[in-house]
Write a protein that holds these residues in place. Structure first.
Motif, mmCIF file in Angstrom:
data_model
loop_
_atom_site.group_PDB
_atom_site.id
_atom_site.type_symbol
_atom_site.label_atom_id
_atom_site.label_comp_id
_atom_site.label_asym_id
_atom_site.label_seq_id
_atom_site.Cartn_x
_atom_site.Cartn_y
_atom_site.Cartn_z
ATOM 1 N N MET A 114 -124.784 -42.051 -7.520
ATOM 2 C CA MET A 114 -125.869 -43.033 -7.644
ATOM 3 C C MET A 114 -126.294 -43.194 -9.108
ATOM 4 S SD MET A 114 -128.320 -42.318 -4.375
ATOM 5 C CE MET A 114 -127.870 -42.954 -2.755
ATOM 6 N N LEU A 115 -126.456 -42.078 -9.810
ATOM 7 C CA LEU A 115 -126.832 -42.143 -11.231
ATOM 8 C C LEU A 115 -125.755 -42.876 -12.021
ATOM 9 C CD1 LEU A 115 -128.234 -38.516 -11.708
ATOM 10 C CD2 LEU A 115 -129.563 -40.650 -11.664
ATOM 11 N N LYS A 116 -124.495 -42.586 -11.698
ATOM 12 C CA LYS A 116 -123.360 -43.216 -12.399
ATOM 13 C C LYS A 116 -123.344 -44.726 -12.160
ATOM 14 C CE LYS A 116 -118.408 -42.148 -13.076
ATOM 15 N NZ LYS A 116 -117.672 -43.361 -12.728
ATOM 16 N N VAL A 117 -123.570 -45.112 -10.913
ATOM 17 C CA VAL A 117 -123.545 -46.542 -10.562
ATOM 18 C C VAL A 117 -124.738 -47.264 -11.179
ATOM 19 C CG1 VAL A 117 -123.713 -48.189 -8.628
ATOM 20 C CG2 VAL A 117 -122.175 -46.201 -8.464
ATOM 21 N N LEU A 118 -125.915 -46.652 -11.138
ATOM 22 C CA LEU A 118 -127.110 -47.252 -11.763
ATOM 23 C C LEU A 118 -126.855 -47.512 -13.238
ATOM 24 C CD1 LEU A 118 -129.870 -45.040 -10.086
ATOM 25 C CD2 LEU A 118 -129.725 -47.555 -9.888
ATOM 26 N N GLU A 119 -126.177 -46.574 -13.873
ATOM 27 C CA GLU A 119 -125.860 -46.715 -15.314
ATOM 28 C C GLU A 119 -124.807 -47.801 -15.530
ATOM 29 O OE1 GLU A 119 -125.283 -42.992 -17.283
ATOM 30 O OE2 GLU A 119 -124.178 -43.909 -18.960
ATOM 31 N N GLU A 120 -123.729 -47.742 -14.737
ATOM 32 C CA GLU A 120 -122.640 -48.735 -14.890
ATOM 33 C C GLU A 120 -123.160 -50.155 -14.703
ATOM 34 O OE1 GLU A 120 -118.939 -46.119 -12.904
ATOM 35 O OE2 GLU A 120 -119.809 -47.856 -11.884
ATOM 36 N N ARG A 121 -124.087 -50.328 -13.756
ATOM 37 C CA ARG A 121 -124.564 -51.684 -13.422
ATOM 38 C C ARG A 121 -125.806 -52.057 -14.223
ATOM 39 N NH1 ARG A 121 -121.938 -53.143 -8.284
ATOM 40 N NH2 ARG A 121 -123.513 -54.746 -7.883
ATOM 41 N N ASN A 122 -126.166 -51.130 -15.146
ATOM 42 C CA ASN A 122 -127.305 -51.358 -16.028
ATOM 43 C C ASN A 122 -128.556 -51.786 -15.249
ATOM 44 O OD1 ASN A 122 -128.434 -51.259 -18.572
ATOM 45 N ND2 ASN A 122 -128.044 -53.441 -18.968
ATOM 46 N N PHE A 123 -128.828 -51.054 -14.177
ATOM 47 C CA PHE A 123 -130.010 -51.359 -13.367
ATOM 48 C C PHE A 123 -131.262 -51.238 -14.256
ATOM 49 C CE2 PHE A 123 -131.819 -52.182 -9.313
ATOM 50 C CZ PHE A 123 -133.068 -51.576 -9.310
ATOM 51 N N PRO A 124 -132.242 -52.140 -14.124
ATOM 52 C CA PRO A 124 -133.376 -52.171 -15.061
ATOM 53 C C PRO A 124 -134.355 -51.015 -14.895
ATOM 54 C CG PRO A 124 -133.726 -53.789 -13.327
ATOM 55 C CD PRO A 124 -132.363 -53.241 -13.116
ATOM 56 N N ILE A 125 -133.918 -49.836 -15.318
ATOM 57 C CA ILE A 125 -134.770 -48.640 -15.206
ATOM 58 C C ILE A 125 -135.512 -48.406 -16.527
ATOM 59 C CG2 ILE A 125 -134.766 -46.119 -14.943
ATOM 60 C CD1 ILE A 125 -132.394 -46.388 -13.085
ATOM 61 N N THR A 126 -136.838 -48.319 -16.456
ATOM 62 C CA THR A 126 -137.601 -47.928 -17.653
ATOM 63 C C THR A 126 -137.907 -46.430 -17.628
ATOM 64 O OG1 THR A 126 -139.599 -48.479 -16.438
ATOM 65 C CG2 THR A 126 -138.691 -50.195 -17.889
ATOM 66 N N GLU A 127 -137.958 -45.883 -16.396
ATOM 67 C CA GLU A 127 -138.200 -44.437 -16.272
ATOM 68 C C GLU A 127 -137.427 -43.908 -15.064
ATOM 69 O OE1 GLU A 127 -142.315 -43.305 -15.960
ATOM 70 O OE2 GLU A 127 -141.847 -41.268 -15.266
ATOM 71 N N LEU A 128 -136.530 -42.941 -15.316
ATOM 72 C CA LEU A 128 -135.777 -42.310 -14.221
ATOM 73 C C LEU A 128 -136.508 -41.043 -13.791
ATOM 74 C CD1 LEU A 128 -133.058 -42.183 -12.540
ATOM 75 C CD2 LEU A 128 -132.343 -40.516 -14.276
ATOM 76 N N ILE A 129 -136.686 -40.907 -12.482
ATOM 77 C CA ILE A 129 -137.372 -39.718 -11.944
ATOM 78 C C ILE A 129 -136.417 -38.997 -11.009
ATOM 79 C CG2 ILE A 129 -139.386 -38.909 -10.654
ATOM 80 C CD1 ILE A 129 -140.671 -41.675 -11.340
ATOM 81 N N PRO A 130 -135.656 -37.994 -11.533
ATOM 82 C CA PRO A 130 -134.725 -37.269 -10.676
ATOM 83 C C PRO A 130 -135.445 -36.238 -9.835
ATOM 84 C CG PRO A 130 -134.525 -36.489 -12.927
ATOM 85 C CD PRO A 130 -135.610 -37.522 -12.934
ATOM 86 N N VAL A 131 -135.135 -36.199 -8.541
ATOM 87 C CA VAL A 131 -135.746 -35.232 -7.626
ATOM 88 C C VAL A 131 -134.627 -34.450 -6.950
ATOM 89 C CG1 VAL A 131 -137.368 -34.932 -5.700
ATOM 90 C CG2 VAL A 131 -137.552 -36.946 -7.185
ATOM 91 N N ALA A 132 -134.864 -33.154 -6.756
ATOM 92 C CA ALA A 132 -133.879 -32.338 -6.030
ATOM 93 C C ALA A 132 -134.642 -31.196 -5.365
ATOM 94 C CB ALA A 132 -132.805 -31.827 -6.975
ATOM 95 N N SER A 133 -133.921 -30.256 -4.798
ATOM 96 C CA SER A 133 -134.589 -29.162 -4.061
ATOM 97 C C SER A 133 -135.385 -28.276 -5.027
ATOM 98 C CB SER A 133 -133.526 -28.317 -3.356
ATOM 99 O OG SER A 133 -132.640 -27.788 -4.324
ATOM 100 N N GLU A 134 -136.283 -27.516 -4.451
ATOM 101 C CA GLU A 134 -137.176 -26.633 -5.236
ATOM 102 C C GLU A 134 -136.400 -25.838 -6.301
ATOM 103 O OE1 GLU A 134 -140.679 -27.836 -3.944
ATOM 104 O OE2 GLU A 134 -140.649 -25.906 -5.001
ATOM 105 N N LYS A 135 -135.235 -25.329 -5.880
ATOM 106 C CA LYS A 135 -134.493 -24.431 -6.802
ATOM 107 C C LYS A 135 -133.966 -25.171 -8.028
ATOM 108 C CE LYS A 135 -129.909 -24.472 -4.349
ATOM 109 N NZ LYS A 135 -129.635 -25.836 -4.499
ATOM 110 N N SER A 136 -133.919 -26.517 -7.963
ATOM 111 C CA SER A 136 -133.391 -27.290 -9.092
ATOM 112 C C SER A 136 -134.478 -27.839 -10.001
ATOM 113 C CB SER A 136 -132.543 -28.457 -8.564
ATOM 114 O OG SER A 136 -131.439 -27.957 -7.828
#
Ligand code: 2RA
Length: 329
Positions: free
Chosen positions: A16-38
């Motif tokens: 998803m991150l790769k595709v968002l970047e490739e397609r230059n999706f208009p992101i001003t702020e990326l908020i990555p979420v993952a499990s507690e341990k990450s």
């Protein structure tokens, strides 16, 4: 636009991150979420590093869009909390797909069902997406009567541990068993878990989701889902009986003119779709288009697509693009 990616460290999340970047999706702020341990670890996006945050911090940041690939349980618990905060959620799990109040969308087929008030949108199952990309245009022209689909699914559909099991078995090394049996040199008629009537959940998804996406439950569909030692994408052998007669050249023309579909069909030159060559691509590849000689108005064909891309990440990002382009977020 603030965009949260929930499950950002998983196989689909990374794509998803790769595709968002490739397609230059208009992101001003990326908020990555993952499990507690990450939490606190970093993910890379557009040559920058972003710190993984907790679900609650991501909700509080009020992103316009949150794209989930974190499993059904996480989605059932947190997608409504994002939605209540005003975020539009695009969820890749099966949690919401058959919920009658939620839209199930493949943009090329039924993006027009989307409305501003849709705050949780379901991304279909990977094997469903590539199937409906072909069934959709043919249904419009010839009216589906019965579909029989047999799938040959990549181990990437199960996740990284399954890929590791296959690669270890290829090397003759002991491997943590994700599957009940060895997958190398094998084929398992067992994708996901067995549910009702001795069908697997994967087969049930394949039998139910296409009817919701096509908005048509007037045809019959039966499925057998098989896991095979492949990594590039899912393949499907499909037998389609129509209510109306068809012309093979017209079928090829319709599919060739369908956005996102590529016809690869010249067996005299050994030209047909294969997962080895679909890997990393966003198109749905169709070939072996031929009449079923055993009965009239019936077609056989072969469909291949990268299950991590069009089957998951790219379809979800295309939904997000549609929302932005049509001022629905
Ligand atoms: C699979 N479609 O291939 C399922 C989930 N990704 O295992």
């Amino acid at each position: 636009m603030k965009v949260a990616v929930v499950g950002s460290t998983g196989m689909v999340g990374q794509v998803m991150l790769k595709v968002l970047e490739e397609r230059n999706f208009p992101i001003t702020e990326l908020i990555p979420v993952a499990s507690e341990k990450s939490i606190g670890k970093k993910v890379k996006y557009k040559q920058e590093e972003f710190t993984i945050v907790s679900m609650n911090d991501a909700i509080a940041a009020k992103p316009e869009i949150a794209i989930f690939s974190a499993g059904g349980g996480t989605s059932l618990e947190f997608a409504p909390l994002f939605a209540e905060a005003g975020t539009t959620v695009i969820d890749n799990s099966s949690a919401w797909r058959m919920d009658p109040t939620k839209k199930l969308v493949v943009p090329e087929i039924n993006a027009d069902v989307l409305r501003k008030e849709d705050k949780i949108i379901a991304n279909p199952n990977c094997s469903t997406i590539q199937l409906v990309m072909v069934l959709g245009p043919l249904n419009k022209k010839y009216d589906l009567k019965r579909v029989i689909v047999s799938t040959y699914q990549s181990v990437t559909g199960t996740g990284k541990a399954a890929v590791d099991q296959l690669n270890s078995e290829i090397k003759g090394e002991d491997a943590e068993k994700v599957y009940p049996y060895q997958i190398f040199k094998n084929a398992l008629p067992h994708c996901d878990v067995f549910a009702d009537d001795d069908y697997t959940k994967e087969e049930i998804k394949l039998m139910k989701e296409p009817k919701k996406i096509l908005g048509d439950d007037t045809f019959n569909l039966t499925a057998t889902a098989v896991r095979v030692p492949v990594q590039g994408g899912h393949s499907e052998s499909v037998n389609i009986e129509f209510e109306n007669e068809f012309d093979l050249d017209e079928v090829r023309k319709i599919l060739s003119e369908t956005p996102g579909v590529v016809v690869m069909d010249n067996v005299k030159n050994n030209e047909y779709p294969m997962p080895l060559y679909s890997e990393g691509k966003d198109e749905v590849f169709v070939g072996r288009i031929r009449r079923d000689l055993s009965q009239p108005k019936t077609l056989n064909l072969w469909i291949v697509a990268d299950n991590l891309r069009k089957g998951a990440a790219t379809n979800a990002v295309q939904i997000a693009e549609y929302l932005v382009e049509n001022n629905l977020v």
